[in-house]
Design an enzyme around this catalytic site. Structure first.
Site, short mmCIF file in Angstrom:
data_model
loop_
_atom_site.label_atom_id
_atom_site.label_comp_id
_atom_site.label_asym_id
_atom_site.label_seq_id
_atom_site.Cartn_x
_atom_site.Cartn_y
_atom_site.Cartn_z
N ASP A 150 0.85 -1.55 -0.32
CA ASP A 150 -0.07 0.06 -0.19
C ASP A 150 0.62 1.08 -0.29
O ASP A 150 2.22 1.31 -0.12
CB ASP A 150 -1.05 0.24 1.26
C1 NOJ Z 1 -4.56 2.89 -0.03
C2 NOJ Z 1 -5.52 3.14 0.07
O1 NOJ Z 1 -4.86 2.28 1.36
C3 NOJ Z 1 -4.97 1.61 -0.79
O2 NOJ Z 1 -6.63 0.98 -0.88
C4 NOJ Z 1 -5.48 2.48 -2.09
O3 NOJ Z 1 -5.36 1.33 -3.25
C5 NOJ Z 1 -4.08 3.29 -2.35
N1 NOJ Z 1 -3.93 4.48 -1.47
C6 NOJ Z 1 -3.86 4.19 -3.34
O4 NOJ Z 1 -4.45 4.95 -3.86
#
Ligand code: NOJ
Length: 743
Positions: free
Chosen positions: A288
């Site tokens: 993430d």
């Molecule tokens: C953080 C989020 O937790 C995740 O779900 C997401 O896909 C990513 N950012 C990318 O935007």
């Protein structure tokens, strides 16, 4: 001078062209020789570049933005991008990759297409309340078709985290609190995004996230520590990830949280032992947003270089936005702290997905402007969005059958969300445009003549804030009307990532406003728009009707109109319990009995002094405009063996005045185990349609396998003994039969 790899690849592609990849799983497909031929041309820096994902500056979905990402593409420092979309923009960036980088390896474009690309569907929690797997697969499939038509290859969805705490804002992205239903929905969504083969031009690669147990932060506070027993982890939280992977998801995203002291992004046991070896996952793992870097804050890595080594060695293939791999991995390899073989394997996994997508054959395969114009927000997508939206609406209360509304009424439409468009798309709404949504006011105005009612409108109050200035006008039109519809709730920033709330009641003065509306003595229909269960005890007691409409997306207004006027008889049921007060949380349905089960009349048992244990609305609950009568459940046997299949049947009759759909639910309880078991667990359901007066016999089949769990020695199996088999319209109103499982 041959700057790029296309001539080399042409031969490799020809070799592979004879093999048409059918299966989604990398190991089952060809491309090994092509991948290796590309790998052989790559420098170490270029390999690390393929393991690097950066956001563009088109949107921010995290705390950092990277300048100079176009230069990174040129230099081969970045093999994947997110937060860029449209054929025009992705074409521009892809051109840099294939024409200006040394090897010309195409980029893969990812994006958070969570509940729609531009045609926005209900938030996933809302959709899950339809219990309609085909509908959820369809909405993911349409989202994929739109995204793929707009230059995208990869969605960061589905989120399959079990959510038992409505303070956590991200419950809106999941499928609720139940593992059995959540697993089925995870699989349906993966199938919708990827189809049988994500190589099709209208499909995208799915990404099961956030691995693992991200949905259980202590106190419901986003990003917080997760701490649970291994048994709860394996029985409750792990199965939906497995279901997504078994359905073919070819990428997995690590979660921000730690689990038993180890952040997921550096957790070799989680990624290598459980995900790859146990579950057989053979796609690539992405982190993430900056979660490698965050291992320093966790207190698990001493600096970024150390963090990068931990995650690479744990099995993370791609660094999202952290820049750690790019900045430090080469040195770590040279110092022998990360092996080059490990890097090669990671790059192989990533390149294979690019081959599978067909990007080496045609890097611009997803840049078809004509298709983009035809597919995105097409009339048929709008129709599907409306249908799925109305299937997601849960009728929570309907005193004196005030709904559906009848002709000839004068309606006062009030509340801060009555005319609102921008909030209807909810959080994580991709490229969705709020101003393209149809509001409740728009929809009711369109219906007024046809449905024979008069309509007045006033806002009354804001979603947040303390102002009462709009109350008098809203009350004036309400007093003059036959019925009041109050559309209230959260704004779209109140649920979602980094949107935990300690109080989950209606924000601002909205509840006070509703009290005044109810004070007029007119029937008040409360329409809720929100991303999580809310605490609404006073409204539950005093409103005439309550319609849970979540954030329903582009077609929210028409869908709500369909339900209010009875063109669609509501059929959805909650997939997350609604607490009465925050102090009850967690209040999920499948709790344990304890040694001193609840008894409201005595002191020495597991209860609160100031509130009952039961939620306001339980899991599985939802009303219809018609009524259903359940006959007694029938079991053909009193005993069954590990080889048997038992049949549980129940006849249901539509005893009301109109056709409707009912979600018939089957729960089990294992009365005595080598470890204690929940008081009930969902093990089956069927959504049936019954005409007025019609009956249907629903048959559930169960085997010992359905009763398995992680026993005292952590083996996954069913144990012989006595079980309750329960059937009913929700997790609370159940009738039971007893059966014995024998060896
Ligand atoms: C953080 C989020 O937790 C995740 O779900 C997401 O896909 C990513 N950012 C990318 O935007």
């Amino acid at each position: 001078m041959i700057k790029r790899i296309w001539p080399v690849l042409a031969c490799a592609i020809l070799i592979g062209a004879c093999k048409t990849p059918q299966a989604q799983k990398i190991a089952d497909t060809g491309f090994t020789s092509q991948v290796d031929s590309v790998l052989a041309l790559m420098t170490l820096e270029e390999k690390i570049g393929q393991m690097t994902l950066y956001t563009t500056d088109w949107g921010s979905t995290g705390p950092t933005i990277r300048e100079g990402y176009q230069d990174d593409i040129r230099k081969g420092n970045c093999g994947a991008l997110f937060n860029s979309h449209t054929t025009a923009f992705t074409r521009q960036l892809q051109e840099i990759a294939v024409k200006e980088s040394r090897l010309g390896i195409p980029l893969i474009f990812g994006y958070d297409v969570i509940h729609g690309y531009k045609t926005i569907f209900p938030i996933p929690l809302g959709e899950s309340c339809s219990w309609d797997l085909a509908a959820m697969e369809q909405s993911a499939s349409i989202a994929a078709a739109e995204a793929a038509a707009a230059g995208l290859h990869w969605t960061f969805a589905p989120m399959v985290d079990i959510g038992r705490d409505p303070r956590w804002g991200r419950v809106l992205e999941g499928a609720g609190e139940d593992t059995y239903l959540g697993s089925l929905i995870a699989a349906a969504r993966v199938k919708g995004f990827q189809g049988d083969n994500f190589n099709r031009a209208d499909k995208v690669v799915a990404c099961v996230k956030h691995y693992a147990a991200y949905g259980a932060p202590i106190g419901g506070r986003d990003y917080n520590t997760v701490d649970m027993s291994m048994r709860v982890f394996r029985d409750t939280y792990l199965p939906p990830y497995k279901a997504g992977i078994d359905a073919g998801a070819i990428t997995v995203m690590t979660s921000f949280n730690e689990l038993d002291g180890i952040p997921s992004t550096g957790n070799k046991w989680l990624l290598d032992d459980v995900l790859r070896k146990e579950m057989g996952f053979n796609g690539f793992i992405v982190t993430d947003y900056t979660s490698i870097n965050e291992m320093i804050n966790h207190g698990y890595a001493s600096d970024e270089a150390h963090a990068g080594e931990l995650s690479a060695n744990a099995g993370v293939d791609m660094d999202m936005q952290g820049g750690v791999y790019q900045n430090y991995l080469k040195k770590s390899i040279q110092a022998g702290r990360v092996s080059e073989k490990l890097i090669d394997d990671a790059v192989r996994r990533i390149l294979r997905v690019k081959f599978e997508l067909g990007l080496f054959k045609d890097p611009f395969k997803y840049c078809d402007e004509k298709r983009e114009k035809e597919v995105v927000m097409s009339a048929s997508n709008m129709e599907a969005a409306r249908d799925i939206a109305r299937k997601s609406i849960v009728l929570l209360k309907n005193d004196k059958n005030v709904l559906p509304l009848t002709k000839g009424k004068s309606i006062a439409l009030v509340g801060p969300l009555a005319a609102d468009r921008v909030n209807l798309i909810g959080a994580w709404s991709g490229a969705g445009e709020g101003d393209k949504c149809i509001s409740v006011l728009d929809a009711l105005q369109q219906r007024a003549t046809r449905d024979g009612f008069t309509l007045t409108h006033a806002k009354g109050c804001e979603i947040e804030g303390t102002g009462h200035i709009g109350f008098p006008e809203a009350l004036r039109i309400s007093r003059a009307a036959d019925v009041i519809i109050a559309v209230v709730g959260e704004n779209k920033e109140m649920s979602g990532e980094a949107s935990s709330r300690a109080s989950i009641s209606l924000p601002g003065v909205q509840e006070e406003f509703i009290k005044e509306l109810i004070g007029t003595g007119k029937p008040v229909i409360v329409v809720l728009m929100n991303g999580r269960p809310l605490t609404i005890p006073w409204i539950a007691e005093n409103a005439t009707a309550i319609v849970e409409a979540w954030w329903l997306g582009t077609q929210a207004g028409p869908a709500i109109g369909d339900v209010l006027f009875g063109d669609y008889n509501p059929s959805a049921k909650l997939t997350m319990s609604f607490p009465r007060v925050v102090g009850q949380i967690p209040v999920y349905y499948n709790q344990k009995n304890t040694g001193r089960p609840y008894d409201p009349n005595t002191k020495w048992n597991s209860r609160y002094q100031d509130v009952v244990n039961a939620p306001q609305y339980p899991f599985g609950y939802g009303l219809s405009y018609t009524t259903f009568m359940y006959d007694s459940i029938r079991l053909l046997k009193k005993e069954f063996s590990f080889q048997d299949t038992i049949q549980v049947s129940v006849s249901i009759k539509n005893t009301g005045a109109m056709a409707g759909e009912e979600i018939v639910q089957l729960y089990v309880r294992d009365l005595v185990g080598s470890v204690t078991r929940p008081v009930k667990e969902l093990k089956g359901f069927e959504k049936i349609k019954l005409g007025k007066g019609e009956s249907k016999n629903v048959i559930f089949k169960l085997t010992a396998k359905d009763l398995a769990f992680h026993t005292a020695d952590m083996t996954f199996k069913a144990e012989p003994g006595v079980f309750w088999i329960m059937v009913g319209p929700d997790s609370d109103r159940l009738q039971k039969q007893v059966i014995r499982l024998v060896e």
